[in-house]
Scaffold this active site. Structure first.
Site, mmCIF file in Angstrom:
data_model
loop_
_atom_site.group_PDB
_atom_site.id
_atom_site.type_symbol
_atom_site.label_atom_id
_atom_site.label_comp_id
_atom_site.label_asym_id
_atom_site.label_seq_id
_atom_site.Cartn_x
_atom_site.Cartn_y
_atom_site.Cartn_z
ATOM 1 N N LYS A 1 -14.866 9.516 4.800
ATOM 2 C CA LYS A 1 -14.057 10.260 3.815
ATOM 3 C C LYS A 1 -14.502 11.709 3.863
ATOM 4 C CE LYS A 1 -10.873 9.355 0.756
ATOM 5 N NZ LYS A 1 -9.932 8.219 0.740
ATOM 6 N N ASP B 1 -5.057 12.233 1.549
ATOM 7 C CA ASP B 1 -5.547 11.603 0.319
ATOM 8 C C ASP B 1 -5.020 12.509 -0.806
ATOM 9 O OD1 ASP B 1 -7.536 9.329 -0.513
ATOM 10 O OD2 ASP B 1 -8.085 10.996 -1.799
HETATM 11 N N1 GLU Z 1 -6.745 8.171 1.932
HETATM 12 C C1 GLU Z 1 -6.188 6.884 2.229
HETATM 13 C C2 GLU Z 1 -7.115 5.791 1.757
HETATM 14 O O1 GLU Z 1 -7.750 5.947 0.728
HETATM 15 C C3 GLU Z 1 -5.726 6.768 3.676
HETATM 16 C C4 GLU Z 1 -6.787 6.995 4.708
HETATM 17 C C5 GLU Z 1 -6.272 7.054 6.152
HETATM 18 O O2 GLU Z 1 -5.072 6.881 6.364
HETATM 19 O O3 GLU Z 1 -7.113 7.270 7.026
HETATM 20 O O4 GLU Z 1 -7.224 4.745 2.312
#
Ligand code: GLU
Length: 443
Positions: free
Chosen positions: A125, A165
């Site tokens: 993240k 996100d």
């Molecule tokens: N931010 C999204 C999540 O919490 C998607 C992450 C992504 O597609 O890599 O899973």
């Protein structure tokens, strides 16, 4: 003291002042108790200690110039948590609340979520305390270019693949992709959630919300229920909330309330999603505008959206938005299911209250995994230099969500917690990663 309790105690001592990380780790580690007891190789191999310490954390300065010509500075982060089963994968959050604790909780959750999808993706993240709200397109571009000017050294299609996100949508991903391409002179699937003209996947935008409803549908079916004829409350009005509301409506549910960070709307006739998309995706404005489209609707800045009576609640805004009092109100009003579209939107005491009252409860790491799963499908398409139709991607997404439901359900039952999808998701997500870590030795 058990191995899980020892690992948790050490984690809290070693990482003070990280309440969100403690919260996420406590929930996961406590539910792993029966698994690590039955499998001593995990303790011998220090799996919990290694899983809770990120592979690395990259922190950097993000300087950019605003429209007044003034230099601004934000904090930039990428947490590469675990790559036992595939390249690091996870979103970039742009929001003033972003700090190390929040990103560590999100990165940690992502390991299990990504494992649950059944696809080869590790957990990561990233983000910044930059707030895109109220900024011009040029300011957002300046920020994104500066962010990638540092981050590009650490990411790549086979290394780490960031995505959207909160605060990061197609506009931001576009600017980031452009800068990566310029700096590296390579055209690769280094980011997902890209625009459809340059490697993005059809159905990626809809995937998290659609996937949430597919998961909830399976969970409801276990009790002979469905969305048909149900009143639904969806918190949030971003990407996840909008497409969850759309799919719930398609399946015969009536979405009567949605919100943003300044207020909530109540529309007893069912929310007009074309209006929501116009306000949020096109104009980037507040939900107070909704009244212009539907004069008979209500807009509130006091009270909470969870006071609206509903059969199904879909928290799709942000972490810790649904508290114990809200859970009690939902129960009093006859809710039958709560499925998380956001990451950890329900507080631990609220989760327990819902479960103790027999309410179906879907944890985000299982029920919102459709977004990252479709990101992995975008990576596959980029590697193949192909693009699949909307129907193909949506069918794969649905199959993945049904698979996640079945795995979580089976794991919960196997370890004596039938119907507890929190425990089931944690165990099912953990096993694959833990076994890969054991097989790969002490790294
Ligand atoms: N931010 C999204 C999540 O919490 C998607 C992450 C992504 O597609 O890599 O899973």
């Amino acid at each position: 003291m058990s191995y899980t309790q020892e690992a948790l105690k050490a984690l809290i001592e070693k990482n003070p002042n990280q309440p969100e990380f403690h919260q996420a780790a406590t929930e996961v580690l406590e539910s792993l108790e029966p698994v690590v007891e039955q499998n001593p190789q995990y303790e011998k191999n220090g799996i919990l200690e290694r899983l809770t310490e990120p592979d690395r954390i990259i922190m950097f300065r993000v300087p950019w110039v605003d429209d007044q010509g003034k230099v601004r500075v934000n904090k930039g982060y990428r947490i590469q948590f675990n790559n036992a089963i595939g390249p690091y994968k996870g979103g970039i959050r742009l929001h003033p609340s972003v700090n190390l604790s929040i990103l560590k909780f999100l990165g940690f959750e992502q390991i299990f979520k990504n494992s649950l999808t059944g696809l080869p993706i590790g957990g990561a993240k990233g983000g910044s305390d930059f707030d895109p709200k109220g900024k011009s397109d040029r300011e957002v571009m300046a920020f994104c270019q500066s962010f990638i000017s540092e981050l590009y050294k650490y990411i790549g299609a086979d290394i780490d693949v960031p995505a959207g996100d909160i605060g990061t949508g197609a506009r931001e991903i576009g600017y980031m992709f452009g800068q990566f391409k310029r700096l590296t002179n390579s055209y690769e699937g280094v980011l997902t959630g890209k625009g459809l003209t340059y490697g993005g996947s059809l159905a990626r935008k809809e995937a998290t919300g659609f996937g949430l409803v597919y998961f909830a549908q399976e969970m409801l079916a276990s009790r002979g229920e469905s969305f048909s004829g149900k009143t639904v409350v969806v918190s949030g009005s971003g990407n996840v909330a909008t497409y969850a509301a759309q799919k719930a409506t398609e399946l015969g549910g009536k979405v009567v309330a949605m919100c943003d960070s300044t207020g909530w709307i109540y529309d007893p006739e069912g929310v007009d999603l074309a209006a929501i998309k116009q306000i949020k995706e096109v104009e980037r404005k507040r939900l107070s505008e909704y009244k212009n489209y539907r004069p008979a609707s209500e807009y509130h800045t006091d009270g909470v959206i969870w006071d609206v009576p509903c059969d199904i609640a879909l928290p799709c805004a942000t972490q810790n938005e649904l508290h114990l009092d809200h859970a009690k109100t939902l129960i009093k009003n006859g809710v039958i299911a709560v499925a998380e579209g956001a990451n950890m939107p329900t507080t631990p005491d609220a989760t327990i209250e819902l479960q103790n009252n027999g309410i179906l409860f879907a944890p985000g790491k299982a029920s919102n995994a459709g977004g990252v799963a479709t990101s992995a499908l975008e990576m596959s398409q980029n590697s193949q230099r192909l693009s699949w139709t909307f129907e193909e991607v949506d069918a794969k997404l649905k199959q993945i969500m049904v698979g996640i439901y079945r795995n979580a359900d089976a794991a919960a039952e196997k370890y004596g917690h039938k119907g507890n999808y929190v425990v089931g998701a944690n165990i099912a997500g953990f096993l694959k990663v833990a076994d890969a870590m054991v097989a790969q030795g002490v790294v």
